[in-house]
Design a protein around this motif. Sequence first.
Motif, short mmCIF file in Angstrom:
data_model
loop_
_atom_site.label_atom_id
_atom_site.label_comp_id
_atom_site.label_asym_id
_atom_site.label_seq_id
_atom_site.Cartn_x
_atom_site.Cartn_y
_atom_site.Cartn_z
N LEU A 104 0.84 -1.20 0.09
CA LEU A 104 0.11 0.10 0.12
C LEU A 104 0.91 1.23 0.04
O LEU A 104 2.13 1.21 0.66
CB LEU A 104 -0.96 0.14 1.25
N GLN A 105 0.43 2.20 -0.75
CA GLN A 105 1.12 3.51 -0.61
C GLN A 105 0.32 4.57 -0.10
O GLN A 105 0.14 4.87 1.03
CB GLN A 105 1.58 4.01 -1.98
N PHE A 155 -5.53 4.13 -0.27
CA PHE A 155 -7.15 4.41 -0.91
C PHE A 155 -7.85 3.07 -1.16
O PHE A 155 -8.78 2.89 -0.58
CB PHE A 155 -7.19 5.45 -1.86
N ARG A 197 -4.27 2.67 -7.70
CA ARG A 197 -3.40 3.83 -8.62
C ARG A 197 -1.96 4.00 -8.34
O ARG A 197 -1.15 4.59 -8.83
CB ARG A 197 -4.07 4.91 -8.68
S1 FES Z 1 -2.12 2.25 -2.64
FE1 FES Z 1 -3.55 1.39 -3.97
S2 FES Z 1 -4.53 3.29 -4.76
FE2 FES Z 1 -2.87 4.10 -3.63
#
Ligand code: FES
Lengths: 289, 156
Positions: free
Chosen positions: B102-103, B106, B140
């Motif tokens: 994950l970044q 979202f 994204r």
């Molecule tokens: S971590 Fe999946 S949309 Fe940003």
Amino acid sequence: MKAPDFRYLKPKTLPECLSLLAEHGDLAQVLAGGQSLMPLLNLRLAAPAVLIDINGLSELSGIREADGSITIGALERHEEIAQSAIVRQRLPLLADAAPHIAHIAIRARGTIGGSVALADPAAEWPACCLALGAEIELASTRGRRRVAAADYFQGLYTTARQADELVAAIHFPPAAPNAVHAFREISRRRGDFAIAGLALAALRTGETLHNVRLAFFGVSDRPILASNAMAALEGRPLGASMIEAACKALGAELSPPEDPAYPAAYKRQVATTLLARILGDLQAELLDA
Amino acid sequence: MLDDNNTRIALTVNGETVTANVPARLNLADFFRHDLGLTGTHVGCEHGVCGACTVLVDGKLARSCLMLAVQSDGARVETIEGADASGRITKLQQAFHRRNALQCGFCTPAMLLTVGELLRVNPKPSRDEVRDWISGNLCRCTGYQAIVDAVMEVSA
Ligand code: FES
Ligand SMILES: Cc1cc2nc3c(=O)[nH]c(=O)nc-3n(C[C@H](O)[C@H](O)[C@H](O)COP(=O)(O)OP(=O)(O)OC[C@H]3O[C@@H](n4cnc5c(N)ncnc54)[C@H](O)[C@@H]3O)c2cc1C
Ligand code: FES
């Protein structure tokens, strides 16, 4: 965006549902899985005054076999159909097609009745209905009737269903022991609507195919039978020159609508490639069996 | 909103009984976020494409933007808050953390619920099966590679 306001009604019985449909007609929309209708509401492309939620109607559920023919209730979810033992055994074309419909969360709620009612030209179920010669059962306070898939799908999101009619069930005729089938589609990403797809149903004697039905989707305003390509395959042993002839016939008879993302010539090419691949696989399968 | 168009609903959310008076047009995602304060259910597209609003309804994955709150009457619903508190996705959460799956975060709540469900029905998926299963959950940021890595790590 958010859905516009509407009245929400949830009938408890089928007769109650049909009376509501008769009363509200064009002003009402049936809510089945909601996987097409809810996006339309949220995008404000639809603004029905009344929503009639049919999810409480157990009469519309179930997959039943009687005298070899199989009836699938309108409320059967895509994923339930995919997992059904009867479907896997008796209608393997549907089991092969199901994983191509949207994504798991959408398959868990979306229904076959909703797909057949909506009649998206790139949808999988309508093409399977056409390939297998299914009949769509429509119910209203005026009674029940069955319409052959070939007469039912009439154009872009246009069907033989009247505003007061409910899609109640889909009837599939008995499958012969020598039935063969195949399904393929090409989409940009698994689960997207197909750029083009093909559902094939036929009978085989040795390496010869009879009663060939090639139902293409995504290449016209509705699912269509490629009758010239079908004729090219009918009653002859499947071989390289026949496959070539069928593909040539297909290229000549298809006239996909122009679409900025997918020009007609491209769609024709994709459909022809699909046919060549499906027939190549089928030929190998027939030789093996 | 007309008051006479409100409906009384009773459902189980993350194990607790909830009753509410909801307008017909309210979708389930907004009900969680605005009425119940459960903001782990994210809303991206509101037309079923991004998957960020995915929750479990009666044990099945569902897009909460494509369900009306009134339709959840009588249902048993689990959101990421419930899955997190239950401890049943802890290993996945740790693997996501370790693998940088994950970044911005979202897509993460829905992604965790979605792959959690995959591992329940198919404890040893192939990489292709993982990709297939999450085809309806857009990310994204990560490019998916790290997400698939994390799922594979937990499934092994
Ligand atoms: S971590 Fe999946 S949309 Fe940003
Ligand atoms: C991201 C995304 C991707 C998708 N990809 C695909 C795909 O690849 N292939 C595909 O085929 N579909 C796809 N779909 C659509 C999905 O399969 C829907 O489930 C299906 O088209 C409609 O079924 P539903 O039960 O959800 O119907 P609803 O959304 O509830 O209804 C659709 C329409 O049919 C009417 N209706 C529903 N049931 C009946 C009935 N029994 N009698 C009369 N009218 C009825 C409704 O009033 C409405 O107009 C996708 C959807 C999404 C959100
Ligand atoms: S917000 Fe529900 S799928 Fe995007």
